[in-house]
Design a protein around this motif. Structure first.
Motif, PDB file in Angstrom:
ATOM      1  N   LEU A  39      -0.947  58.059  13.866  1.00  0.00           N
ATOM      2  CA  LEU A  39       0.131  58.840  14.470  1.00  0.00           C
ATOM      3  C   LEU A  39      -0.267  59.331  15.861  1.00  0.00           C
ATOM      4  O   LEU A  39       0.539  59.309  16.795  1.00  0.00           O
ATOM      5  N   LEU A  40      -1.506  59.793  15.988  1.00  0.00           N
ATOM      6  CA  LEU A  40      -1.987  60.230  17.297  1.00  0.00           C
ATOM      7  C   LEU A  40      -2.005  59.069  18.283  1.00  0.00           C
ATOM      8  O   LEU A  40      -1.601  59.213  19.450  1.00  0.00           O
ATOM      9  N   ALA A  41      -2.456  57.905  17.811  1.00  0.00           N
ATOM     10  CA  ALA A  41      -2.456  56.726  18.683  1.00  0.00           C
ATOM     11  C   ALA A  41      -1.034  56.344  19.089  1.00  0.00           C
ATOM     12  O   ALA A  41      -0.785  55.948  20.237  1.00  0.00           O
ATOM     13  N   GLY A  42      -0.085  56.472  18.164  1.00  0.00           N
ATOM     14  CA  GLY A  42       1.309  56.193  18.506  1.00  0.00           C
ATOM     15  C   GLY A  42       1.838  57.151  19.554  1.00  0.00           C
ATOM     16  O   GLY A  42       2.586  56.742  20.454  1.00  0.00           O
ATOM     17  N   ALA A  43       1.467  58.434  19.448  1.00  0.00           N
ATOM     18  CA  ALA A  43       1.895  59.412  20.448  1.00  0.00           C
ATOM     19  C   ALA A  43       1.306  59.090  21.822  1.00  0.00           C
ATOM     20  O   ALA A  43       1.990  59.208  22.851  1.00  0.00           O
ATOM     21  N   VAL A  44       0.037  58.687  21.846  1.00  0.00           N
ATOM     22  CA  VAL A  44      -0.591  58.303  23.117  1.00  0.00           C
ATOM     23  C   VAL A  44       0.087  57.071  23.704  1.00  0.00           C
ATOM     24  O   VAL A  44       0.361  57.001  24.909  1.00  0.00           O
ATOM     25  N   VAL A 300       0.544  52.675   8.592  1.00  0.00           N
ATOM     26  CA  VAL A 300       0.409  53.911   7.810  1.00  0.00           C
ATOM     27  C   VAL A 300       0.823  53.756   6.356  1.00  0.00           C
ATOM     28  O   VAL A 300       0.815  54.730   5.605  1.00  0.00           O
ATOM     29  N   GLY A 301       1.209  52.553   5.934  1.00  0.00           N
ATOM     30  CA  GLY A 301       1.574  52.368   4.536  1.00  0.00           C
ATOM     31  C   GLY A 301       3.054  52.602   4.291  1.00  0.00           C
ATOM     32  O   GLY A 301       3.857  52.720   5.215  1.00  0.00           O
ATOM     33  N   ALA A 311       7.574  55.311  12.772  1.00  0.00           N
ATOM     34  CA  ALA A 311       8.682  54.522  13.315  1.00  0.00           C
ATOM     35  C   ALA A 311       9.337  55.226  14.495  1.00  0.00           C
ATOM     36  O   ALA A 311       9.758  54.578  15.459  1.00  0.00           O
ATOM     37  N   ALA A 312       9.425  56.562  14.437  1.00  0.00           N
ATOM     38  CA  ALA A 312      10.014  57.320  15.540  1.00  0.00           C
ATOM     39  C   ALA A 312       9.160  57.236  16.804  1.00  0.00           C
ATOM     40  O   ALA A 312       9.675  57.392  17.918  1.00  0.00           O
ATOM     41  N   LEU A 313       7.864  56.987  16.658  1.00  0.00           N
ATOM     42  CA  LEU A 313       6.987  56.827  17.817  1.00  0.00           C
ATOM     43  C   LEU A 313       6.978  55.387  18.326  1.00  0.00           C
ATOM     44  O   LEU A 313       7.005  55.143  19.534  1.00  0.00           O
TER      45      LEU A 313
END
Length: 360
Positions: A39-44, A300-301, A311-313
Motif C-alpha cells: 500500500l505504501l509503495a502504491g501511494a509512492v 495484496v491478496g 485498487a484505489a491507488l
C-alpha cells in the motif's frame, strides 16, 4: 529432598508448538506488514505519477518549476500551465482512476466473475446514452454539462439492469445480472447509434467524448466529481466484509451472518455511483476497471479490506501514466488516455494471466 521439576511454561509472546497461539501470530504479522508495504509503495507510485502528469506534456516543465508553481504561485508561463491546465487534469485523472479501479473490484466481487468491469452492467453505455441525449436534445455543449447527464444515464441503466435481474426465481443472481446487463447494454448501443445516425452534429461532438480522455478537463469538472467519488467509496468500503463472505458462495455468506441482498444492493449502488461519475467526467476509459483489480489482487491478496485501497491507488497510477504516455508519443499532439490505457495495461494483464496459468 527431590529437586523440583523444571517449569514447562514459556515466556509470554514466545513461539509455541502444538497449536499454541503465538506461532500463527508471526505469519499474520508478516502478511500484514507485506500488505502495508505494498500500500505504501502504491501511494509512492501515485505521487510519482502525479508529478509526471504535472511536469510532462507537449512542453516539459522542470520539477523545480512545478514545485514553485504549486507552493509559491507565480505568473510565469510555466506556472500558469501547471496551475490552470495540468493540476485540474491530474486531479480528474486521480479521481476517475480511483473510481474505475474501485468499481471494477466491486463488480468482480459481486458477480464472482474475473472479467467483470464497469461496462458489464451497461453502466458505461448508460452514461454514453445520457451524453448523447444531452448533445442532441438538450443543447448541452460543455464538458461540465455532460457530467450530470452522463451520471443520470448511468444510474438509470443500473436500475434497469437490477430490476430485470431481480424478477423471477433466485433474485438478482450473478448470472442474471450479467445477462440483463448484456441485454440493456445492447439496447443502449442501439439507442445511441440511432440518435447519432440522424444527427450528424451530435456525432461530431460525441466522438471526442466517446474515445475517453483527460484533455481539457478543468477545475469545475473536478469539483463536480469528488462528492460522488466520496459517496461511492464509502458505500463500497462498507461492504468489504460482505464481499469476502460472498466469495465463498451465497450459502456460506448467509451462514456467516451476511445479508447477501443488502451487500449486492449497497455494493452495486456504490459501483454505479463511481462508474457514472468517472465515465461522465472522462468518457469510457477502457481497461482500468478490468485489469486494476487483478493487479491489486496479485499484490495484496483477495481480502477486500486490502484489495479496495490498493485498487484505489493503482487505478490513478495506470490512468495517469497512460495519459502522460499519450502526451509524449505524438508531440505536440496527443493520443487520448482511453486509447493508451489498453496499450500500456494490456501487457500487464497478459503477464498476470500467464502467471496464473502456470501456477494452476
Amino acid at each position: 529432598m527431590p529437586a523440583a521439576p523444571a517449569s514447562r511454561s514459556t515466556p509470554l509472546g514466545a513461539p509455541t508448538g502444538g497449536g499454541g497461539r503465538a506461532a500463527p501470530e508471526r505469519p499474520r504479522r508478516t502478511l500484514v506488514a507485506r500488505r502495508s508495504a505494498w500500500l505504501l509503495a502504491g501511494a509512492v507510485a501515485l505521487a510519482l505519477a502525479a508529478l509526471l502528469s504535472l511536469a510532462l506534456g507537449s512542453r516539459a516543465i522542470p520539477l523545480s518549476a512545478v514545485w514553485d508553481a504549486l507552493l509559491h504561485g507565480g505568473h510565469s508561463n510555466a506556472a500558469e500551465v501547471v496551475r490552470t491546465l495540468r493540476v485540474p487534469r491530474t486531479l480528474v485523472g486521480v479521481m476517475v482512476g480511483a473510481a474505475l479501479g474501485l468499481a471494477g473490484t466491486v463488480m468482480q466481487g459481486l458477480t464472482r466473475n474475473p472479467i467483470a468491469e464497469p461496462g458489464i452492467l451497461g453502466i458505461s453505455q448508460g452514461a454514453a446514452a445520457g451524453v448523447v441525449c444531452a448533445i442532441a436534445f438538450a443543447g448541452v455543449h460543455s464538458l461540465s454539462g455532460y457530467v450530470w447527464f452522463g451520471f443520470v444515464g448511468a444510474g438509470v441503466a443500473a436500475v434497469a439492469v437490477y430490476a430485470v435481474a431481480a424478477r423471477g426465481r433466485g433474485g438478482a443472481s450473478p448470472v442474471k445480472l450479467a445477462l440483463s446487463g448484456a441485454a440493456v447494454n445492447a439496447l443502449l448501443v442501439a439507442l445511441v447509434s440511432g440518435v447519432l445516425t440522424t444527427r450528424a452534429a451530435a456525432l461530431d461532438e460525441f466522438r471526442f467524448w466517446q474515445v475517453g480522455s483527460l484533455s481539457d478537463r478543468d477545475a469545475a469538472i473536478a469539483g463536480q466529481v469528488w462528492p460522488f467519488l466520496v459517496v461511492g467509496a464509502l458505500l463500497v468500503f462498507s461492504v468489504a466484509r460482505g464481499l469476502d463472505a460472498l466469495a465463498l458462495g451465497e450459502d456460506m455468506a448467509r451462514g456467516l451472518g451476511q445479508r447477501v441482498a443488502a451487500v449486492r444492493v449497497v455494493g452495486g449502488l456504490g459501483a454505479t455511483v463511481l462508474t457514472g461519475a468517472g465515465v461522465a467526467a472522462a468518457g469510457p476509459i477502457a481497461f482500468v476497471g478490468l485489469a486494476v483489480p487483478h493487479m491489486a489482487r496479485a499484490l495484496v491478496g483477495t481480502g477486500h479490506r486490502w484489495l479496495l485501497p490498493m485498487a484505489a491507488l493503482l487505478g490513478p497510477v495506470v490512468l495517469l501514466v497512460s495519459d502522460v504516455a499519450g502526451r509524449l508519443v505524438m508531440r505536440p499532439g496527443e493520443v487520448p488516455a482511453g486509447v493508451m490505457t489498453a496499450l500500456v495495461g494490456a501487457p500487464f494483464l497478459v503477464a498476470l494471466v500467464r502467471r496464473k496459468a502456470v501456477a494452476a
